[in-house]
Write a protein that holds these residues in place. Structure first.
Motif, PDB file in Angstrom:
ATOM      1  N   ALA A 125      -4.894 -14.052   0.269  1.00 23.77           N
ATOM      2  CA  ALA A 125      -3.973 -13.316   1.163  1.00 23.77           C
ATOM      3  C   ALA A 125      -3.499 -14.218   2.301  1.00 23.77           C
ATOM      4  CB  ALA A 125      -4.669 -12.059   1.704  1.00 23.77           C
ATOM      5  N   THR A 162      -1.065 -12.635   5.040  1.00 21.74           N
ATOM      6  CA  THR A 162      -1.729 -11.621   5.881  1.00 21.74           C
ATOM      7  C   THR A 162      -2.639 -12.313   6.899  1.00 21.74           C
ATOM      8  OG1 THR A 162      -1.737 -10.138   3.969  1.00 21.74           O
ATOM      9  CG2 THR A 162      -3.090  -9.500   5.850  1.00 21.74           C
ATOM     10  N   GLU A 197       3.572  -7.119   3.150  1.00 21.18           N
ATOM     11  CA  GLU A 197       3.349  -7.413   1.729  1.00 21.18           C
ATOM     12  C   GLU A 197       1.894  -7.128   1.350  1.00 21.18           C
ATOM     13  OE1 GLU A 197       3.755 -11.572   1.080  1.00 21.18           O
ATOM     14  OE2 GLU A 197       3.232 -11.450  -1.042  1.00 21.18           O
ATOM     15  N   THR A 198       1.689  -6.395   0.261  1.00 16.55           N
ATOM     16  CA  THR A 198       0.323  -6.183  -0.242  1.00 16.55           C
ATOM     17  C   THR A 198      -0.003  -7.355  -1.157  1.00 16.55           C
ATOM     18  OG1 THR A 198       0.631  -3.784  -0.137  1.00 16.55           O
ATOM     19  CG2 THR A 198      -1.218  -4.567  -1.429  1.00 16.55           C
ATOM     20  N   GLU A 199      -0.527  -8.419  -0.554  1.00 13.44           N
ATOM     21  CA  GLU A 199      -0.731  -9.676  -1.280  1.00 13.44           C
ATOM     22  C   GLU A 199      -1.895  -9.625  -2.254  1.00 13.44           C
ATOM     23  OE1 GLU A 199      -1.120 -12.180   2.378  1.00 13.44           O
ATOM     24  OE2 GLU A 199      -0.011 -13.576   1.126  1.00 13.44           O
ATOM     25  N   PRO A 259      -4.066  -6.790  -3.640  1.00 16.73           N
ATOM     26  CA  PRO A 259      -4.518  -5.409  -3.839  1.00 16.73           C
ATOM     27  C   PRO A 259      -5.880  -5.390  -4.533  1.00 16.73           C
ATOM     28  CG  PRO A 259      -2.744  -5.969  -5.368  1.00 16.73           C
ATOM     29  CD  PRO A 259      -2.913  -7.149  -4.471  1.00 16.73           C
ATOM     30  N   ILE A 304      -9.579  -4.970   5.141  1.00 19.20           N
ATOM     31  CA  ILE A 304      -8.226  -4.851   4.577  1.00 19.20           C
ATOM     32  C   ILE A 304      -7.204  -4.632   5.678  1.00 19.20           C
ATOM     33  CG2 ILE A 304      -9.213  -3.867   2.476  1.00 19.20           C
ATOM     34  CD1 ILE A 304      -7.063  -1.513   4.247  1.00 19.20           C
ATOM     35  N   TYR A 353      -3.851  -2.426   6.476  1.00 18.07           N
ATOM     36  CA  TYR A 353      -3.050  -1.286   6.053  1.00 18.07           C
ATOM     37  C   TYR A 353      -1.699  -1.363   6.751  1.00 18.07           C
ATOM     38  CZ  TYR A 353      -1.699   3.548   5.102  1.00 18.07           C
ATOM     39  OH  TYR A 353      -1.028   4.673   4.686  1.00 18.07           O
ATOM     40  N   GLY A 354      -0.692  -1.806   6.017  1.00 12.65           N
ATOM     41  CA  GLY A 354       0.613  -2.085   6.579  1.00 12.65           C
ATOM     42  C   GLY A 354       1.295  -0.942   7.298  1.00 12.65           C
ATOM     43  N   TYR A 401      -6.592   1.245  -3.882  1.00  9.37           N
ATOM     44  CA  TYR A 401      -6.425  -0.187  -3.697  1.00  9.37           C
ATOM     45  C   TYR A 401      -5.826  -0.480  -2.326  1.00  9.37           C
ATOM     46  CZ  TYR A 401      -7.486  -0.993  -8.602  1.00  9.37           C
ATOM     47  OH  TYR A 401      -8.131  -1.060  -9.820  1.00  9.37           O
ATOM     48  N   SER A 402      -6.270  -1.590  -1.743  1.00  4.82           N
ATOM     49  CA  SER A 402      -5.756  -1.980  -0.423  1.00  4.82           C
ATOM     50  C   SER A 402      -5.583  -3.487  -0.373  1.00  4.82           C
ATOM     51  CB  SER A 402      -6.735  -1.560   0.674  1.00  4.82           C
ATOM     52  OG  SER A 402      -6.977  -0.179   0.620  1.00  4.82           O
ATOM     53  N   ASN A 403      -4.855  -3.943   0.632  1.00  3.56           N
ATOM     54  CA  ASN A 403      -4.583  -5.367   0.804  1.00  3.56           C
ATOM     55  C   ASN A 403      -5.782  -6.041   1.463  1.00  3.56           C
ATOM     56  OD1 ASN A 403      -3.270  -7.837   0.960  1.00  3.56           O
ATOM     57  ND2 ASN A 403      -2.171  -7.314   2.835  1.00  3.56           N
TER      58      ASN A 403
END
Lengths: 130, 154
Positions: free
Chosen positions: A22, A25, A59-61, A63, A72, A74-75, A92-94
């Motif tokens: 990620a 992020t 961006e969920t780089e 997941p 994680i 959370y955008g 699912y999370s980033n």
């Protein structure tokens, strides 16, 4: 190695940052420098706390199905969420970090469990290089 | 970045660690009827949804997705409606004013970039207010009381 340092209730906790999985992020959070926020406890999931950051990372780089130790982003709420114990996640999370040390997680659990009883304490956040 | 966008960011910064006056005003509303709890509860639900909705608008503007005029007008109407709710339902006058000004500005933006900047600032502000609404609710005590009430049924 880059780590996310979280300081609250007078204690430091460290998550290894997933700079390969990620990178954007991690870079976005690092760009925020040192900041503080107020912690809240998750309402639907369990054994999770969160706080808003001054960072947008849309961006969920990476997941990942959330597990104990995952950190994680959370955008939609610009928030970092920490899953600090066994849980049934919402999905699912980033994931951009991980707390791997069991002893750390045990210490974190003692502090994080109290957030459900009293939200709003201040957490200090920074990215450090080790 | 527009002057209003900077002002909204400034409001968000001011509310970052310190409870804003709007939240204090909201906590007074309906105290005399004994139903401030309903105000806090509804504000949580309202902002839970509006933060996600505005994030979607922001992402669409950022991706320059769809017809600009349609997105701009839809966003402006939404900002206006959110602003009006802040006043009528929650007695939050600063938020009401900011959102109505944002609605006016949204109608006037000339391109996706301006719209994106404005929506980003408003959305971040709404998230901050959402977290203050969340902190206003004594969740554990309310859950304990609810469990006691529901126990005979379960």
């Amino acid at each position: 190695m880059k780590k996310l340092k979280l300081t609250f209730h007078g204690k430091d906790f460290y998550a290894r940052l997933l700079t390969e999985e990620a990178p954007n992020t991690v870079a976005a959070i690092e760009s925020a420098g040192v900041f503080e926020s107020r912690v809240g406890y998750a309402k639907l999931a369990n054994r999770e706390f969160f706080f808003q950051t001054p960072v947008f990372a849309d961006e969920t780089e990476n997941p990942t199905y959330s597990e104990k130790g995952h950190v994680i982003f959370y955008g939609p709420r610009q928030s970092i969420c920490v899953f600090y114990d066994e849980l049934v996640p919402l999905g699912y999370s980033n994931q951009f970090g991980i707390i791997e040390d069991e002893k750390q997680l045990e210490e974190l659990r003692k502090e994080a469990d109290t957030i459900w009883e009293k939200q709003g304490d201040i957490i200090r956040v920074e990215v450090i290089e080790e | 970045m527009s002057q209003l966008t900077k002002e909204i960011e400034s409001y968000t910064k001011k509310a970052w660690l310190d409870q804003p006056e709007d939240i204090e005003a909201m906590l007074q509303f309906n105290q005399e009827t004994g139903r401030n709890f309903v105000v806090v509860l509804y504000l949580n639900g309202f902002l839970d949804n509006m933060t996600i909705l505005l994030y979607d608008y922001y992402l669409r503007a950022k991706a320059e997705e769809g017809d600009f005029e349609a997105l701009k007008n839809m966003a402006a109407r939404q900002l206006r409606d959110i602003g009006n709710s802040f006043k009528s339902d929650y007695h939050m006058s600063d938020s009401h004013t900011l959102l109505l000004r944002a609605a006016c500005e949204a109608y006037e933006v000339k391109g996706f970039e301006e719209l994106t900047e404005l929506l980003k600032a408003v959305q971040q502000y709404l998230v901050r207010m959402f977290y203050w609404a969340d902190l206003s609710m004594p969740w554990k005590e309310m859950c304990d009381a609810y469990n006691q009430i529901k126990k005979p049924e379960w």
